[in-house]
Motif scaffolding. Structure first.
Motif, mmCIF file in Angstrom:
data_model
loop_
_atom_site.group_PDB
_atom_site.id
_atom_site.type_symbol
_atom_site.label_atom_id
_atom_site.label_comp_id
_atom_site.label_asym_id
_atom_site.label_seq_id
_atom_site.Cartn_x
_atom_site.Cartn_y
_atom_site.Cartn_z
ATOM 1 N N MET A 1 -2.581 13.690 21.484
ATOM 2 C CA MET A 1 -3.110 14.232 20.231
ATOM 3 C C MET A 1 -2.811 13.270 19.085
ATOM 4 N N SER A 2 -3.837 12.946 18.291
ATOM 5 C CA SER A 2 -3.660 12.008 17.193
ATOM 6 C C SER A 2 -2.784 12.601 16.103
ATOM 7 N N LYS A 3 -1.994 11.754 15.484
ATOM 8 C CA LYS A 3 -1.179 12.184 14.351
ATOM 9 C C LYS A 3 -1.986 12.034 13.067
ATOM 10 N N LEU A 4 -1.433 12.592 11.967
ATOM 11 C CA LEU A 4 -2.150 12.640 10.698
ATOM 12 C C LEU A 4 -1.296 12.049 9.585
ATOM 13 N N VAL A 5 -1.866 11.089 8.845
ATOM 14 C CA VAL A 5 -1.192 10.480 7.708
ATOM 15 C C VAL A 5 -2.025 10.732 6.455
ATOM 16 N N PHE A 6 -1.341 11.004 5.363
ATOM 17 C CA PHE A 6 -1.957 11.212 4.056
ATOM 18 C C PHE A 6 -1.538 10.027 3.189
ATOM 19 N N ILE A 7 -2.509 9.259 2.678
ATOM 20 C CA ILE A 7 -2.225 8.050 1.906
ATOM 21 C C ILE A 7 -2.811 8.185 0.513
ATOM 22 N N THR A 8 -1.975 8.074 -0.517
ATOM 23 C CA THR A 8 -2.483 8.097 -1.887
ATOM 24 C C THR A 8 -2.781 6.671 -2.348
ATOM 25 N N GLY A 9 -3.679 6.556 -3.308
ATOM 26 C CA GLY A 9 -4.036 5.238 -3.825
ATOM 27 C C GLY A 9 -4.617 4.340 -2.752
ATOM 28 N N ALA A 10 -5.542 4.898 -1.959
ATOM 29 C CA ALA A 10 -5.991 4.211 -0.742
ATOM 30 C C ALA A 10 -7.235 3.344 -0.937
ATOM 31 N N THR A 11 -7.691 3.168 -2.172
ATOM 32 C CA THR A 11 -8.935 2.415 -2.367
ATOM 33 C C THR A 11 -8.725 0.908 -2.386
ATOM 34 N N SER A 12 -7.481 0.451 -2.474
ATOM 35 C CA SER A 12 -7.227 -0.990 -2.519
ATOM 36 C C SER A 12 -5.770 -1.261 -2.157
ATOM 37 N N GLY A 13 -5.416 -2.532 -2.076
ATOM 38 C CA GLY A 13 -4.028 -2.950 -1.923
ATOM 39 C C GLY A 13 -3.307 -2.361 -0.731
ATOM 40 N N PHE A 14 -2.056 -1.961 -0.955
ATOM 41 C CA PHE A 14 -1.238 -1.433 0.134
ATOM 42 C C PHE A 14 -1.874 -0.187 0.753
ATOM 43 N N GLY A 15 -2.452 0.665 -0.066
ATOM 44 C CA GLY A 15 -3.026 1.904 0.451
ATOM 45 C C GLY A 15 -4.164 1.667 1.418
ATOM 46 N N LYS A 16 -5.078 0.787 1.039
ATOM 47 C CA LYS A 16 -6.199 0.457 1.917
ATOM 48 C C LYS A 16 -5.703 -0.216 3.192
ATOM 49 N N ALA A 17 -4.737 -1.136 3.050
ATOM 50 C CA ALA A 17 -4.185 -1.818 4.228
ATOM 51 C C ALA A 17 -3.496 -0.818 5.151
ATOM 52 N N CYS A 18 -2.801 0.169 4.577
ATOM 53 C CA CYS A 18 -2.173 1.215 5.400
ATOM 54 C C CYS A 18 -3.230 1.994 6.165
ATOM 55 N N ALA A 19 -4.317 2.344 5.495
ATOM 56 C CA ALA A 19 -5.394 3.073 6.170
ATOM 57 C C ALA A 19 -5.904 2.285 7.367
ATOM 58 N N GLU A 20 -6.056 0.991 7.211
ATOM 59 C CA GLU A 20 -6.565 0.149 8.294
ATOM 60 C C GLU A 20 -5.577 0.080 9.455
ATOM 61 N N VAL A 21 -4.289 -0.066 9.141
ATOM 62 C CA VAL A 21 -3.282 -0.176 10.202
ATOM 63 C C VAL A 21 -3.128 1.145 10.954
ATOM 64 N N PHE A 22 -3.057 2.258 10.236
ATOM 65 C CA PHE A 22 -2.919 3.560 10.896
ATOM 66 C C PHE A 22 -4.165 3.883 11.719
#
Length: 253
Positions: A1-22
């Motif tokens: 079962m996939s896990k779930l992450v909530f990322i704020t400020g995800a449109t650029s920078g660290f947030g966007k990179a986190c979205a890609e890695v997760f």
């Protein structure tokens, strides 16, 4: 079962990179940001590339009512948040305290400090209900040592450091991990925002050495998020090899 992450400020920078890695590691994601068009682009890209499920939750973390209305309205299937990445944040201006723009101060405090508090308080009931979870707060080396012209930005990130320590203590009873990640110089939109679009000043910050990338920081965040249940990284400072702390960076060949 996939896990779930909530990322704020995800449109650029660290947030966007986190979205890609997760997403690359098969996590489903709740993406937050103010720019809905960019969130939609990221959602389409990641769903097509990795086959994960993504829920968009556009709001401004500075606006308390917006934060609670949005998070409290999450559909039941999106309430099982395993990890919250409190990434939304910024620096504005780099001026001496006596001449700094006080509106810049307000925005930094409202985003870096109050926004983190609002989102955390809104998300935590979902984690407490499940008796577990992980909050990852993005601090900065600026929160470890203040530097000239950093004043309120440094103070806002020092507050993130202290809040993380307090959260960690108070949430022990709920088996919720709290991690503070403090990056040094990283080449993202950060300096362009800080210097309000002045490309020369922004570029000069990273001249003469190789800074961290957004992916470098995202990889560390993902590592911290995927340790065994009984292991928590409480506090982690990361810099590029050329940087020792907020003061010392070697800009050489």
């Amino acid at each position: 079962m996939s896990k779930l992450v909530f990322i704020t400020g995800a449109t650029s920078g660290f947030g966007k990179a986190c979205a890609e890695v997760f997403a690359a590691n098969n996590w489903n994601i709740i993406l937050n940001g103010r720019r809905l068009d960019r969130l939609q682009e990221i959602k389409t890209q990641l769903e097509e590339q990795y086959g994960v499920n993504i829920f968009l939750l556009p709001f401004d973390v500075q606006q308390k009512d917006e934060v609670f209305v949005a998070i409290n309205s999450l559909p039941e299937e999106w309430q099982g948040i395993d990890v919250l990445v409190n990434n939304a944040g910024l620096a504005l201006g780099r001026d001496h305290f006596d001449v700094a723009d006080m509106e810049d101060w307000e925005i930094m405090i409202d985003t870096n400090l109050k926004g983190l508090l609002y989102v955390s308080r809104a998300v935590l009931p979902y984690m407490i209900k499940r008796n577990g979870g992980h909050v990852i707060n993005l601090g900065s080396t600026a929160g470890k040592e203040a530097y000239e012209n950093g004043n309120v930005y440094c103070a806002s990130k020092a507050a993130v450091d202290s809040i993380s320590k307090g959260m960690r203590i108070d949430l022990l009873q709920h088996k919720i991990k709290v991690t503070a990640i403090h990056p040094g110089a990283a080449e993202t939109e950060f300096s362009m925002v800080r210097f309000k679009g002045d490309e020369d000043k922004a570029a000069a910050v990273y001249a003469g050495y190789t800074p961290l990338s957004a992916k470098d920081v995202a990889d560390v965040i993902f590592y911290a998020a995927t340790l065994p249940a009984h292991v928590c990284i409480n506090d982690l400072v990361l810099t590029c090899t050329a940087q020792a702390n907020s003061f010392y960076t070697y800009k050489g060949s």
